[in-house]
Design a protein around this motif. Sequence first.
Motif, PDB file in Angstrom:
ATOM      1  N   PRO A   8       0.821  -1.210   0.000  1.00 30.32           N
ATOM      2  CA  PRO A   8       0.000   0.000   0.000  1.00 30.32           C
ATOM      3  C   PRO A   8       0.857   1.263   0.000  1.00 30.32           C
ATOM      4  O   PRO A   8       2.061   1.193   0.179  1.00 30.32           O
ATOM      5  CB  PRO A   8      -0.762  -0.129   1.322  1.00 30.32           C
ATOM      6  CG  PRO A   8       0.213  -0.827   2.221  1.00 30.32           C
ATOM      7  CD  PRO A   8       0.962  -1.802   1.338  1.00 30.32           C
ATOM      8  N   LYS A   9       0.248   2.396  -0.176  1.00 29.08           N
ATOM      9  CA  LYS A   9       0.967   3.666  -0.120  1.00 29.08           C
ATOM     10  C   LYS A   9       1.192   4.094   1.337  1.00 29.08           C
ATOM     11  O   LYS A   9       2.211   4.678   1.669  1.00 29.08           O
ATOM     12  CB  LYS A   9       0.191   4.738  -0.864  1.00 29.08           C
ATOM     13  CG  LYS A   9       0.983   6.017  -1.082  1.00 29.08           C
ATOM     14  CD  LYS A   9       0.246   6.970  -2.002  1.00 29.08           C
ATOM     15  CE  LYS A   9       1.086   8.222  -2.240  1.00 29.08           C
ATOM     16  NZ  LYS A   9       0.396   9.185  -3.136  1.00 29.08           N
ATOM     17  N   TYR A  10       0.220   3.801   2.175  1.00 37.76           N
ATOM     18  CA  TYR A  10       0.316   4.103   3.600  1.00 37.76           C
ATOM     19  C   TYR A  10      -0.016   2.838   4.390  1.00 37.76           C
ATOM     20  O   TYR A  10      -0.903   2.079   4.012  1.00 37.76           O
ATOM     21  CB  TYR A  10      -0.658   5.214   4.014  1.00 37.76           C
ATOM     22  CG  TYR A  10      -0.422   6.527   3.312  1.00 37.76           C
ATOM     23  CD1 TYR A  10      -1.154   6.869   2.177  1.00 37.76           C
ATOM     24  CD2 TYR A  10       0.533   7.424   3.779  1.00 37.76           C
ATOM     25  CE1 TYR A  10      -0.939   8.073   1.529  1.00 37.76           C
ATOM     26  CE2 TYR A  10       0.749   8.630   3.136  1.00 37.76           C
ATOM     27  CZ  TYR A  10       0.011   8.942   2.015  1.00 37.76           C
ATOM     28  OH  TYR A  10       0.227  10.141   1.371  1.00 37.76           O
ATOM     29  N   LEU A  11       0.685   2.657   5.496  1.00 34.90           N
ATOM     30  CA  LEU A  11       0.457   1.478   6.328  1.00 34.90           C
ATOM     31  C   LEU A  11       0.666   1.877   7.781  1.00 34.90           C
ATOM     32  O   LEU A  11       1.763   2.267   8.166  1.00 34.90           O
ATOM     33  CB  LEU A  11       1.423   0.363   5.926  1.00 34.90           C
ATOM     34  CG  LEU A  11       1.280  -0.996   6.590  1.00 34.90           C
ATOM     35  CD1 LEU A  11      -0.118  -1.542   6.444  1.00 34.90           C
ATOM     36  CD2 LEU A  11       2.297  -1.969   5.983  1.00 34.90           C
ATOM     37  N   VAL A  12      -0.406   1.815   8.550  1.00 31.50           N
ATOM     38  CA  VAL A  12      -0.336   2.104   9.980  1.00 31.50           C
ATOM     39  C   VAL A  12      -0.710   0.832  10.707  1.00 31.50           C
ATOM     40  O   VAL A  12      -1.754   0.242  10.435  1.00 31.50           O
ATOM     41  CB  VAL A  12      -1.302   3.245  10.375  1.00 31.50           C
ATOM     42  CG1 VAL A  12      -1.176   3.528  11.871  1.00 31.50           C
ATOM     43  CG2 VAL A  12      -1.012   4.493   9.559  1.00 31.50           C
ATOM     44  N   THR A  13       0.141   0.408  11.645  1.00 29.80           N
ATOM     45  CA  THR A  13      -0.085  -0.882  12.290  1.00 29.80           C
ATOM     46  C   THR A  13       0.472  -0.869  13.706  1.00 29.80           C
ATOM     47  O   THR A  13       1.219   0.031  14.094  1.00 29.80           O
ATOM     48  CB  THR A  13       0.565  -2.004  11.468  1.00 29.80           C
ATOM     49  OG1 THR A  13       0.187  -3.272  12.003  1.00 29.80           O
ATOM     50  CG2 THR A  13       2.070  -1.880  11.477  1.00 29.80           C
ATOM     51  N   GLN A  14       0.092  -1.862  14.468  1.00 27.76           N
ATOM     52  CA  GLN A  14       0.536  -1.981  15.850  1.00 27.76           C
ATOM     53  C   GLN A  14       1.843  -2.745  15.920  1.00 27.76           C
ATOM     54  O   GLN A  14       2.149  -3.609  15.080  1.00 27.76           O
ATOM     55  CB  GLN A  14      -0.522  -2.724  16.677  1.00 27.76           C
ATOM     56  CG  GLN A  14      -1.866  -2.020  16.755  1.00 27.76           C
ATOM     57  CD  GLN A  14      -1.836  -0.829  17.671  1.00 27.76           C
ATOM     58  OE1 GLN A  14      -1.003  -0.753  18.583  1.00 27.76           O
ATOM     59  NE2 GLN A  14      -2.732   0.123  17.451  1.00 27.76           N
ATOM     60  N   MET A  15       2.620  -2.426  16.928  1.00 25.10           N
ATOM     61  CA  MET A  15       3.850  -3.160  17.214  1.00 25.10           C
ATOM     62  C   MET A  15       3.545  -4.637  17.359  1.00 25.10           C
ATOM     63  O   MET A  15       2.518  -5.014  17.935  1.00 25.10           O
ATOM     64  CB  MET A  15       4.409  -2.621  18.539  1.00 25.10           C
ATOM     65  CG  MET A  15       5.898  -2.576  18.618  1.00 25.10           C
ATOM     66  SD  MET A  15       6.513  -1.575  20.009  1.00 25.10           S
ATOM     67  CE  MET A  15       5.427  -2.008  21.317  1.00 25.10           C
ATOM     68  N   GLY A  16       4.415  -5.473  16.818  1.00 23.63           N
ATOM     69  CA  GLY A  16       4.250  -6.916  16.946  1.00 23.63           C
ATOM     70  C   GLY A  16       3.512  -7.568  15.791  1.00 23.63           C
ATOM     71  O   GLY A  16       3.568  -8.797  15.625  1.00 23.63           O
TER      72      GLY A  16
END
Lengths: 114, 115
Positions: A8-16
């Motif tokens: 993707p162009k942007y990727l926001v995710t949680q640690m782990g």
Amino acid sequence: DTAVSQTPKYLVTQMGNDKSIKCEQNLGHDTMYWYKQDSKKFLKIMFSYNNKELIINETVPNRFSPKSPDKAHLNLHINSLELGDSAVYFCASSQVSGGWETQYFGPGTRLLVL
Amino acid sequence: AQSVTQLDSQVPVFEEAPVELRCNYSSSVSVYLFWYVQYPNQGLQLLLKYLSGSTLVESINGFEAEFNKSQTSFHLRKPSVHISDTAEYFCAVSDSTGGYQKVTFGIGTKLQVIP
């Protein structure tokens, strides 16, 4: 018409978490790369593949695993994401001709690990 | 091993003024030299390159760079900048490593054109 595309162009995710970034080039090039650009804009090569074969592997944690199903694609899988993985990841491709190369870059994937 | 040093992290300059972005390199073998430009939120694009021959190379949008072997430099210049030149500029060097090209980038210079 896009020469090198990334998703993707942007990727926001949680640690782990585990995430993948995909890259495709339609230039017919033999060589593809993954670069990491940190918050200070420093651009560092991570991997390079030539005809699906790994040729450059810089000092990168083995949580990062590139995969090249064919010479037009180079995907990057990241396991157990850490805060320090937040960066912009650029895919690039090139074709060595006459002893030199020009690298063509994708638009980047902005990864933010929370 | 090869390395690239860009001496200025930021260069502010007024519109229509000249600018020089400095780049020095080190390498134990013959190299190819590049300047790439990165506009905001975009990937890098090749601006110009030196492979061999004439030491002065030019881009289509008015930039030029001169390869100076004795000073190991490849400075980028433009006689009159435009607002649209505001971007990050990366100097890069490439040589052959085990038969494959490996490109090393400098840390980049942010050119800020002031109207």
